[in-house]
Write an enzyme that holds these catalytic residues in place. Sequence first.
Site, PDB file in Angstrom:
ATOM      1  N   LYS A  44      -1.792   1.480   2.778  1.00 23.24           N
ATOM      2  CA  LYS A  44      -2.022   0.036   2.644  1.00 23.24           C
ATOM      3  C   LYS A  44      -0.679  -0.659   2.574  1.00 23.24           C
ATOM      4  O   LYS A  44       0.232  -0.195   1.883  1.00 23.24           O
ATOM      5  CB  LYS A  44      -2.804  -0.242   1.342  1.00 23.24           C
ATOM      6  CG  LYS A  44      -3.195  -1.689   1.158  1.00 23.24           C
ATOM      7  CD  LYS A  44      -4.499  -1.970   1.852  1.00 23.24           C
ATOM      8  CE  LYS A  44      -4.850  -3.444   1.809  1.00 23.24           C
ATOM      9  NZ  LYS A  44      -4.031  -4.266   2.718  1.00 23.24           N
ATOM     10  N   LYS A  68       3.842  -0.091   5.518  1.00 20.31           N
ATOM     11  CA  LYS A  68       4.464  -1.397   5.742  1.00 20.31           C
ATOM     12  C   LYS A  68       4.695  -1.561   7.229  1.00 20.31           C
ATOM     13  O   LYS A  68       4.890  -0.577   7.960  1.00 20.31           O
ATOM     14  CB  LYS A  68       5.803  -1.521   5.001  1.00 20.31           C
ATOM     15  CG  LYS A  68       6.138  -2.956   4.640  1.00 20.31           C
ATOM     16  CD  LYS A  68       5.238  -3.469   3.523  1.00 20.31           C
ATOM     17  CE  LYS A  68       5.624  -4.861   3.082  1.00 20.31           C
ATOM     18  NZ  LYS A  68       4.821  -5.311   1.933  1.00 20.31           N
ATOM     19  N   THR A  74      -0.796 -12.623  -5.684  1.00 20.98           N
ATOM     20  CA  THR A  74       0.502 -12.066  -6.073  1.00 20.98           C
ATOM     21  C   THR A  74       1.162 -12.931  -7.135  1.00 20.98           C
ATOM     22  O   THR A  74       1.624 -12.428  -8.167  1.00 20.98           O
ATOM     23  CB  THR A  74       1.429 -11.917  -4.851  1.00 20.98           C
ATOM     24  OG1 THR A  74       0.769 -11.138  -3.847  1.00 20.98           O
ATOM     25  CG2 THR A  74       2.725 -11.222  -5.244  1.00 20.98           C
TER      26      THR A  74
END
Length: 426
Positions: free
Chosen positions: A71, A107, A193
């Site tokens: 992920k 990533k 976030t």
Amino acid sequence: MAEKTLNPFEIVQLQVKKACDELGENEAVRKILSVPEKVMEVNIPVEMDNGTTRIFTGYRVQHNTSAGPTKGGIRFHPKVNKDEVKALATWMTFKCRVMDLPYGGAKGGIIVEPKELSIRELERLARGYAKSIAQIIGERVDIPAPDVNTNGQVMSWMVDEYSLLRGVGQTLPAVFTGKPVEFDGCLGRTEATGYGVAIIAREASKLKDLEMSGVRFAVQGFGNVGSHTAMYAEEMGAKVVAISDIDACLINEKGLDVKALMKYMKENRTISGYPKADEINRDEIFKQECDIFAPCALENAITTRNVEQIKADIIVEGANGPTTPEAENELLKRGVLIVPDILANAGGVTVSYFEWVQNLHNYYWSFEEVQEKQERKMVAAFKSVVEMMKAKNVDMRKAAYMIAIERLATPMRLRGWFKDGTYKRA
């Protein structure tokens, strides 16, 4: 003189080594975790609006699959490079395991200045990238998400392209997260976030016997993460006294009105010129008097060049890798509490996990349910890191890595990825 370890991949490898040494872990664990499992480099041809063709280089890195599918986000930035993407994938592995999510890290990135592209050129690039990496992603394999300079629209183009490639009229939303709510996204994902950084800042303040009410808060970076960090910190009672972006630093000792600044930013695409604050050079953010400093921009923000200027008692890393090891050593000597990125900014991947679960089951939660679940996960993770920190008498970053490595070593042992004599017959 530049620091020797500014390369982010070297930094993360050093962090892995320190934590493995502290745990007395098998050398095989360190070796496995120090390198990614897969690194893919792609060259994407894009037809520009003027009829010419440009080639853009991109990457997708998958670090570790021992705990489940990988992920991680996709960033569009001119300074993207292979080592950066490898580092970010590695950090994502540890972030997922600190949060006890069933993922390894990945990533992606493309070397591009997105501001130079038209909306149609950006769409062609996004679709081209999705097509290029389609063979190594999937809802049970690798689930990308937004990162720097990407958003829900970019994810929507990628979902559509991937679904077209898979054929038979399917739409496969669970392959990408961070999608708009109207296209199988998750309520609370945009804020996740920054909301998480604020939650962790609140919990960290308690360790320093501070209450969020009245705490002086400074934020570097006013993109999605920095703006929501500031907004939620203000809602929790903090006084946001300084905020910077790429153009300027704004200060107001009485506290900035963060929602008003967010509105100004949306209208002007910069915080420069905002009338209800004093404006100074952006690098002055490091000198501001504050209790909590949240670097929410890019890697290597806090270095030996500016570490002496920092006056905060607590640093909460909203960005990935914002503090170099040399600067961190100086801050720790001064008694500064550094809450590491793999804990502090893990709210995004946590809510991405919620989105993935909802996509797989086609059942969706309310905004309040999502934020309640996120807060519960983040507070629990923070407490586990504090317990490790106190039990082993180590700093918070090392404690977070130690927890993550323990949670990685077990499935790797069970899978038989290395041998250390722990297996015994029943």
